[in-house]
Design a protein around this motif. Structure first.
Motif, PDB file in Angstrom:
ATOM      1  N   SER A   2     112.764  30.004 -28.915  1.00  0.00           N
ATOM      2  CA  SER A   2     112.376  29.277 -27.617  1.00  0.00           C
ATOM      3  C   SER A   2     111.486  29.876 -26.793  1.00  0.00           C
ATOM      4  N   MET A   3     110.121  29.031 -26.709  1.00  0.00           N
ATOM      5  CA  MET A   3     109.250  30.126 -26.479  1.00  0.00           C
ATOM      6  C   MET A   3     108.336  29.022 -25.045  1.00  0.00           C
ATOM      7  N   PHE A   4     107.306  29.285 -24.577  1.00  0.00           N
ATOM      8  CA  PHE A   4     106.718  27.862 -23.949  1.00  0.00           C
ATOM      9  C   PHE A   4     105.860  27.002 -24.048  1.00  0.00           C
ATOM     10  N   LYS A   5     105.531  26.708 -24.490  1.00  0.00           N
ATOM     11  CA  LYS A   5     104.888  25.584 -24.869  1.00  0.00           C
ATOM     12  C   LYS A   5     103.216  25.119 -24.130  1.00  0.00           C
ATOM     13  N   PRO A   6     102.289  24.936 -24.876  1.00  0.00           N
ATOM     14  CA  PRO A   6     101.234  24.404 -24.276  1.00  0.00           C
ATOM     15  C   PRO A   6     101.279  23.572 -23.177  1.00  0.00           C
ATOM     16  N   PHE A 592      97.558  55.906 -37.547  1.00  0.00           N
ATOM     17  CA  PHE A 592      98.275  54.891 -36.322  1.00  0.00           C
ATOM     18  C   PHE A 592      99.236  54.093 -37.196  1.00  0.00           C
ATOM     19  N   VAL A 593     100.143  53.441 -36.617  1.00  0.00           N
ATOM     20  CA  VAL A 593     100.868  52.815 -36.815  1.00  0.00           C
ATOM     21  C   VAL A 593     101.532  51.857 -35.310  1.00  0.00           C
ATOM     22  N   GLN A 594     101.477  50.630 -35.158  1.00  0.00           N
ATOM     23  CA  GLN A 594     101.472  50.536 -34.421  1.00  0.00           C
ATOM     24  C   GLN A 594     102.153  48.729 -34.419  1.00  0.00           C
ATOM     25  N   ALA A 595     103.899  48.389 -33.868  1.00  0.00           N
ATOM     26  CA  ALA A 595     104.040  47.301 -34.190  1.00  0.00           C
ATOM     27  C   ALA A 595     103.820  46.251 -32.855  1.00  0.00           C
ATOM     28  N   ASN A 596     103.173  44.911 -33.242  1.00  0.00           N
ATOM     29  CA  ASN A 596     103.074  43.688 -32.172  1.00  0.00           C
ATOM     30  C   ASN A 596     104.087  43.138 -31.780  1.00  0.00           C
ATOM     31  N   ILE A 597     104.318  42.936 -31.021  1.00  0.00           N
ATOM     32  CA  ILE A 597     105.783  42.534 -29.852  1.00  0.00           C
ATOM     33  C   ILE A 597     105.674  40.884 -29.981  1.00  0.00           C
ATOM     34  N   ASN A 598     106.490  40.315 -29.994  1.00  0.00           N
ATOM     35  CA  ASN A 598     106.187  39.116 -29.770  1.00  0.00           C
ATOM     36  C   ASN A 598     107.663  37.965 -29.810  1.00  0.00           C
ATOM     37  N   ALA A 599     108.738  38.399 -28.913  1.00  0.00           N
ATOM     38  CA  ALA A 599     109.995  38.321 -28.953  1.00  0.00           C
ATOM     39  C   ALA A 599     110.999  37.505 -27.510  1.00  0.00           C
ATOM     40  N   GLU A 600     111.772  36.820 -27.253  1.00  0.00           N
ATOM     41  CA  GLU A 600     112.539  36.300 -26.472  1.00  0.00           C
ATOM     42  C   GLU A 600     114.112  37.156 -26.057  1.00  0.00           C
ATOM     43  N   ILE A 601     113.326  37.821 -24.547  1.00  0.00           N
ATOM     44  CA  ILE A 601     115.282  38.625 -23.868  1.00  0.00           C
ATOM     45  C   ILE A 601     115.532  38.083 -22.764  1.00  0.00           C
ATOM     46  N   ALA A 602     116.201  38.129 -22.904  1.00  0.00           N
ATOM     47  CA  ALA A 602     117.480  36.995 -21.748  1.00  0.00           C
ATOM     48  C   ALA A 602     116.056  35.237 -21.209  1.00  0.00           C
ATOM     49  N   GLY A 603     115.530  35.308 -21.984  1.00  0.00           N
ATOM     50  CA  GLY A 603     115.126  33.695 -21.578  1.00  0.00           C
ATOM     51  C   GLY A 603     114.019  34.143 -21.411  1.00  0.00           C
ATOM     52  N   PHE A 604     113.433  35.090 -21.440  1.00  0.00           N
ATOM     53  CA  PHE A 604     112.319  35.876 -20.747  1.00  0.00           C
ATOM     54  C   PHE A 604     111.197  35.415 -22.128  1.00  0.00           C
ATOM     55  N   PRO A 605     109.727  35.335 -23.169  1.00  0.00           N
ATOM     56  CA  PRO A 605     108.838  35.559 -23.279  1.00  0.00           C
ATOM     57  C   PRO A 605     108.055  37.205 -23.382  1.00  0.00           C
ATOM     58  N   VAL A 655     106.091  40.581 -19.802  1.00  0.00           N
ATOM     59  CA  VAL A 655     106.688  39.415 -19.424  1.00  0.00           C
ATOM     60  C   VAL A 655     106.103  38.729 -18.820  1.00  0.00           C
ATOM     61  N   ALA A 656     106.810  37.229 -19.490  1.00  0.00           N
ATOM     62  CA  ALA A 656     106.007  36.087 -19.068  1.00  0.00           C
ATOM     63  C   ALA A 656     107.306  35.352 -17.733  1.00  0.00           C
ATOM     64  N   LEU A 657     107.503  35.905 -16.776  1.00  0.00           N
ATOM     65  CA  LEU A 657     108.484  35.047 -15.777  1.00  0.00           C
ATOM     66  C   LEU A 657     108.470  33.858 -15.459  1.00  0.00           C
ATOM     67  N   ASP A 658     107.320  33.262 -15.577  1.00  0.00           N
ATOM     68  CA  ASP A 658     107.201  31.762 -15.797  1.00  0.00           C
ATOM     69  C   ASP A 658     105.409  31.291 -16.625  1.00  0.00           C
ATOM     70  N   GLU A 659     104.706  29.990 -16.859  1.00  0.00           N
ATOM     71  CA  GLU A 659     103.664  29.778 -16.808  1.00  0.00           C
ATOM     72  C   GLU A 659     102.049  30.947 -16.268  1.00  0.00           C
ATOM     73  N   LEU A 717     102.803  49.351 -13.762  1.00  0.00           N
ATOM     74  CA  LEU A 717     103.672  48.547 -13.662  1.00  0.00           C
ATOM     75  C   LEU A 717     102.785  47.863 -12.883  1.00  0.00           C
ATOM     76  N   THR A 718     102.556  46.209 -13.482  1.00  0.00           N
ATOM     77  CA  THR A 718     101.352  45.558 -12.703  1.00  0.00           C
ATOM     78  C   THR A 718     102.240  44.599 -12.776  1.00  0.00           C
ATOM     79  N   TYR A 719     102.258  43.669 -11.732  1.00  0.00           N
ATOM     80  CA  TYR A 719     102.094  42.012 -11.162  1.00  0.00           C
ATOM     81  C   TYR A 719     101.209  41.281 -10.995  1.00  0.00           C
ATOM     82  N   GLU A 720     101.457  40.074 -12.029  1.00  0.00           N
ATOM     83  CA  GLU A 720     100.071  39.146 -11.604  1.00  0.00           C
ATOM     84  C   GLU A 720     100.347  37.590 -12.245  1.00  0.00           C
TER      85      GLU A 720
END
Length: 940
Positions: A2-6, A592-605, A655-659, A717-720
């Motif tokens: 489950s991810m945020f929808k538009p 270089f090698v790089q893994a691009n992350i797109n996951a849901e952890i503890a309900g947060f994208p 980490v997207a806390l919400d929209e 560490l940044t909060y936006e």
């Protein structure tokens, strides 16, 4: 999963055209808007550039700052450096009144990398730091500053990476023909009679698409003639002395002048983009810049405590608190009247080709090739005149000075008329130019008398009537990159990127100087000065700002061109040019090698990337080993090779806390390569028959070609909070642990194959003990950033169009050299602020901007255009811009036409550097005045 929808907010952004339509299909957007009755947000001009910049920051995997052009070829400021300097955590050092050198989070320009469309760029300076005023803002579509790295970035820098971008023509909706023109005027009238106080800028832009939108081209032609003027106080120094058991200091001497400059810059930008199929895309871009900065400088060099006059104690006034002599009179003093000229010319070329091919739905291949080169020539002329040749000839003056407080320097009193062409004549009024080759050329060499004592010739060391510095710099960088991206059907990792790249860079500097002597000098027939010929006289230049009145003004460069002076190479007897001439080659291989992350952890994208970059560097230093034999410089070539490698891990998590709310974390190891002038292989070399305590016979000083990069481990560490399409606020914390910094010290050097300049042979022992720059020491740098973009329409609809953009950065450091002594980073201001207040609506645009920084250590040019570091006071600079777009204002018949007016440096903020801790002891006080710019733009 489950991810945020538009959301309604995201869909509104899409409607505004500030989120890529590739993210969501157009029909889905239309359906969502219909279903949810989303209000379409449409902003243009400066507000559109703000929204675009916010979204670049918001949707980036890394911690970034961004500026975006509000229209084709129209960044928000008149130069890239000024726009960059307003970003949170960034600031700029002015060079000749223009923002040029950019610092990121307390680090100087040499600690950040600069790329153009993702490719590392060369520099016109001695070192790696890019002078951004070389790049025309008119050909750029935006700039992104990466404060945290990722493994796929093709450049390394502890402070970050600054990427300038050109437009992609296939992304433009419609054909564009645009003409921009601007008239520029300085607030000072002409400070030199042959200077300029007005100039023009012009840009032609063309963007179009063909073949069913599969081929696109963009072309931008720019030309600029930009004047700049300066009243400058410059001090030689402030010697200390003891009297009555107390310590005092006094003005040693001063070199104030007025400068009139004209920066001419012509550039061509071309982009060709093709997408012949859904699986293949190609982009070719090219940039050519022809840059010329002409300076006319006139002033009077005034020896004081270091002069020949006598200082009356009765005339002296002393500041009791500091012991500084704030006023005094020197009697019987001779000065040097200067008519100088400087010309900096540079040509920059940058080409790049990038192609991407989708092998299938999940695998993409990429190839990139680029070339970047610059050639810079400096021709700096000093012409001297006075009342008589040498220390004891000609009429002397009684000179007084008074420091009245502040940082503006001193006011002088005088008795002679320095605008009198019958009194002030061309020739060396002081005994400068201690060159045995110069003395021998004119037969003014002394001899031993009958008692065996040396007797000087009456004109020995009195034949330097001027001087020319003529260094040249060449820098070339070629690069190749192969990369691939594999999409994965994975719950945590959406794709993996990997690649290999190679960069080959070669930078060289050749230093030379020439003594000037008036061509008709001869001894004993004509040993005097030269009266300025009528055809070279230009009237006078006014020095009332320091109390010296008018002085003669003549065309010194025309006199040199017409053969009025004889020239003699300084390098014959002065070894400094050997140490300042060098070549450095670098071959950098990276994987270089790089893994691009797109996951849901503890309900947060959770999105971001984790990567590892391996960098191997092979460097070669070429230069000269020199010594002095019989008063003449003898050199032999040097060639020193060195290699090293680094593993650079990086992690970026979002980490997207919400929209609206996002928390970011970054961790990485980064490097900054040494300054090129510090790693050159030009050295003073002496071979001793007896080895030193380390068993080495060679005694070496100068550059260290075995220097390795500085290292840092950084955390962010940044909060936006993105509370509106045009608004956000963020709080950021950052910390860097610095290692292997560069300080003065001793090192081992292999001198295999190097010829002893004295014996002319290769000695048996190749071991050398060097004195120069070494790796060692380190410490910590930490700080915080607060930034906000606040549109006032969130408070009330009547405030639509009003807003502010502001930021504050605080930086601290605790760094020690290898001996445990405290060290201050160049470019570090512990407090940085920026503020922009804007209004844009109904076609009107108005904004005023401020950038402020506290004191810092900065680099300026010293003798022979060698980089030297000085203490620079903090400054607050205000600019304002006003404009009107007739089409947006409802005048359909004038659609596409807009006008603008800018004022730069509204408060006339000076550039001030001190000599030590005493605020009265000013090294430099540079007053640039204001600059006014009136622009006209028409978009067909």
């Amino acid at each position: 999963m489950s991810m945020f929808k538009p959301s309604m907010f995201t869909l509104a952004l899409i409607s505004a055209g500030v989120v890529s339509h590739s993210a969501y299909a157009a029909e889905e957007t239309a359906k969502a808007q219909e279903d949810q009755k989303v209000e379409v947000i449409e902003v243009k001009g400066f507000r559109a550039s703000v929204v675009e910049s916010i979204n670049t920051k918001r949707f980036s995997s890394e911690v970034v700052e961004s500026i975006s052009a509000e229209d084709i070829g129209k960044l928000p400021d008149s130069s890239i450096a000024e726009s960059i300097a307003r970003l949170p955590g960034l600031t700029a050092q002015r060079l000749d009144g223009r923002a040029s050198k950019v610092s990121v989070r307390g680090f100087g320009e040499d600690e950040s990398a600069t790329t153009f469309n993702g490719r590392e760029q060369v520099s016109i300076s001695d070192n790696r730091g890019v002078e951004f005023d070389l790049y025309p803002s008119e050909v750029m579509s935006g700039v992104t500053v990466y404060k945290t790295p990722s493994a796929n970035l093709e450049a390394e820098g502890i402070a970050g990476v600054i990427d300038m971008q050109t437009i992609k023509p296939l992304s433009v909706d419609e054909r564009v023909f645009q003409l921009n023109t601007m008239y520029e005027k300085t607030s000072f009238d002409k400070l030199n009679p042959d200077g300029e106080d007005a100039g023009l800028r012009g840009t032609f832009s063309y963007v179009d698409k063909f073949a069913d939108d599969t081929i696109g081209v963009a072309l931008a032609l720019t030309t600029m003639t930009s004047p700049n003027q300066e009243k400058r106080w410059n001090a030689w120094g402030y010697p200390e002395f003891e009297a009555d058991g107390k310590q005092y200091s006094i003005l040693g001497g001063a070199k104030p002048f007025v400068r009139s400059s004209t920066l001419e810059r012509d550039s061509v930008m071309f982009v060709f983009e093709a997408a012949p199929s859904d699986n293949l895309s190609m982009v070719f871009d090219a940039l050519y810049v022809d840059f010329k900065d002409e300076k006319i400088l006139r002033g009077i060099e005034i020896p004081f405590a270091w002069g020949q006059g006598s200082i009356s104690g009765q005339s002296a006034t002393v500041d009791a608190a500091s012991g500084f002599v704030t006023s005094a009179v020197t009697e019987g003093q001779r000065v040097v009247v200067r008519n100088d000229y400087e010309d900096r010319e540079a040509e920059l070329s940058a080409f790049g080709f990038n192609t991407k091919y989708n092998v299938n739905e999940s695998l993409t291949l990429e190839f990139d090739a680029s070339h970047s080169s610059v050639e810079k020539k400096i021709w700096s002329l000093e012409s001297y005149s006075g009342t008589g040749r040498g220390n004891e000839r000609g009429e002397a003056d009684n000179l007084g000075y008074t420091f009245s407080g502040g940082n503006t320097g001193a006011q002088f009193s005088h008795e002679l008329d320095y605008s009198d062409y019958d009194l002030i004549k061309i020739g060396g009024p002081l005994s400068w130019g201690w060159s045995s080759a110069l003395n021998e050329k004119y037969g003014v060499v002394g001899s031993e008398n009958a008692d065996g004592d040396y007797e000087y010739h009456p004109y020995e060391n009195q034949l330097q009537d001027g001087f020319i510095n003529a260094p040249t710099i060449e820098d070339e960088l070629n690069a190749l990159k192969f990369a691939a991206k594999q999409a994965l059907d994975n719950e945590f990792v959406s794709s993996v990127e990997f690649g290999l790249s190679y960069r080959d860079r070669e930078k060289s500097k050749m230093s030379e100087g020439y003594f000037m002597t008036v061509a008709d000098f001869s001894y004993p027939d004509n040993p005097g000065m030269l009266t300025v010929p009528e055809q070279y006289r230009l009237g006078s230049a006014n020095l009332d700002f320091i109390g010296m009145g008018d002085m003669i003004a003549y065309d010194s460069r025309a006199m040199v061109a017409d053969g009025q002076f004889d020239l003699l190479a300084e390098s014959l007897t002065n070894p400094s040019h050997a140490t300042m001439s060098w070549k450095v080659e670098e071959q950098v291989t990276a994987a270089f090698v790089q893994a691009n992350i797109n996951a849901e952890i503890a309900g947060f994208p959770v999105t971001g990337n984790a990567g590892l970059r391996y960098v191997k560097t092979e460097q070669t230093g070429k230069g000269n080993a020199f010594n002095t034999v019989g008063g003449k410089v003898v050199t032999t070539p040097t060639h020193v090779e060195h290699d090293y490698s680094h593993l650079l891990p990086s992690l970026n998590l979002s980490v997207a806390l919400d929209e609206m709310q996002t928390v970011r974390f970054g961790a990485a190891k980064t490097i900054s390569r040494p300054r090129l002038d510090e790693m050159n292989a030009s050295i003073s070399a002496k071979y001793n028959q007896r080895p030193d305590e380390n068993g080495n016979n060679w005694e070496v000083s100068g550059g260290n070609p075995t220097l390795e990069p500085k290292e840092a481990i950084g955390f962010d560490l940044t909060y936006e909070n993105y509370f509106s399409a045009e608004g956000y606020f963020s709080v950021a914390l950052f910390h860097k642990e610095l290692k292997e910094w560069i300080f003065d010290g001793t090192y081992e050097i292999d001198m295999t194959g190097v010829v002893d300049p004295v014996s002319g042979e290769v000695p048996p022992n190749a071991g050398g003990s060097g004195k120069g720059k070494v790796n060692g020491g380190g410490g910590d740098l930490w700080g915080y950033e607060l930034s906000v973009a606040l549109p006032f329409n969130i408070f009330h609809d009547s405030l639509e169009g009003f807003g502010i953009i502001a930021s504050h950065t605080g930086v601290k450091s605790d760094i020690n050299d290898p001996n445990g002594n405290e060290y201050e980073l160049p470019g570090l201001s512990d407090s940085i602020q920026s503020l922009t207040f804007y209004y844009e609506n109904y076609g009107f645009q108005a904004r005023t901007s401020m950038r402020k920084r506290s004191e810092f250590k900065g680099d300026v040019y010293g003798l022979g255009f060698k980089t030297v570091q000085v203490d620079i006071l903090g400054e607050t600079i205000w600019d304002a811009q006003f404009g009107y777009d007739f089409g947006e204002g409802g005048f359909e018949q004038l659609d596409g036409l807009s006008v603008s007016f800018q004022i730069q440096n509204i408060t006339e903020e000076p550039f001030t550097a001190l000599s030590g801790d005493n605020a009265l002891q000013v090294r430099d006080y540079q007053d640039y005045g204001r600059t006014y710019m009136l622009g006209l733009s028409y978009k067909f």
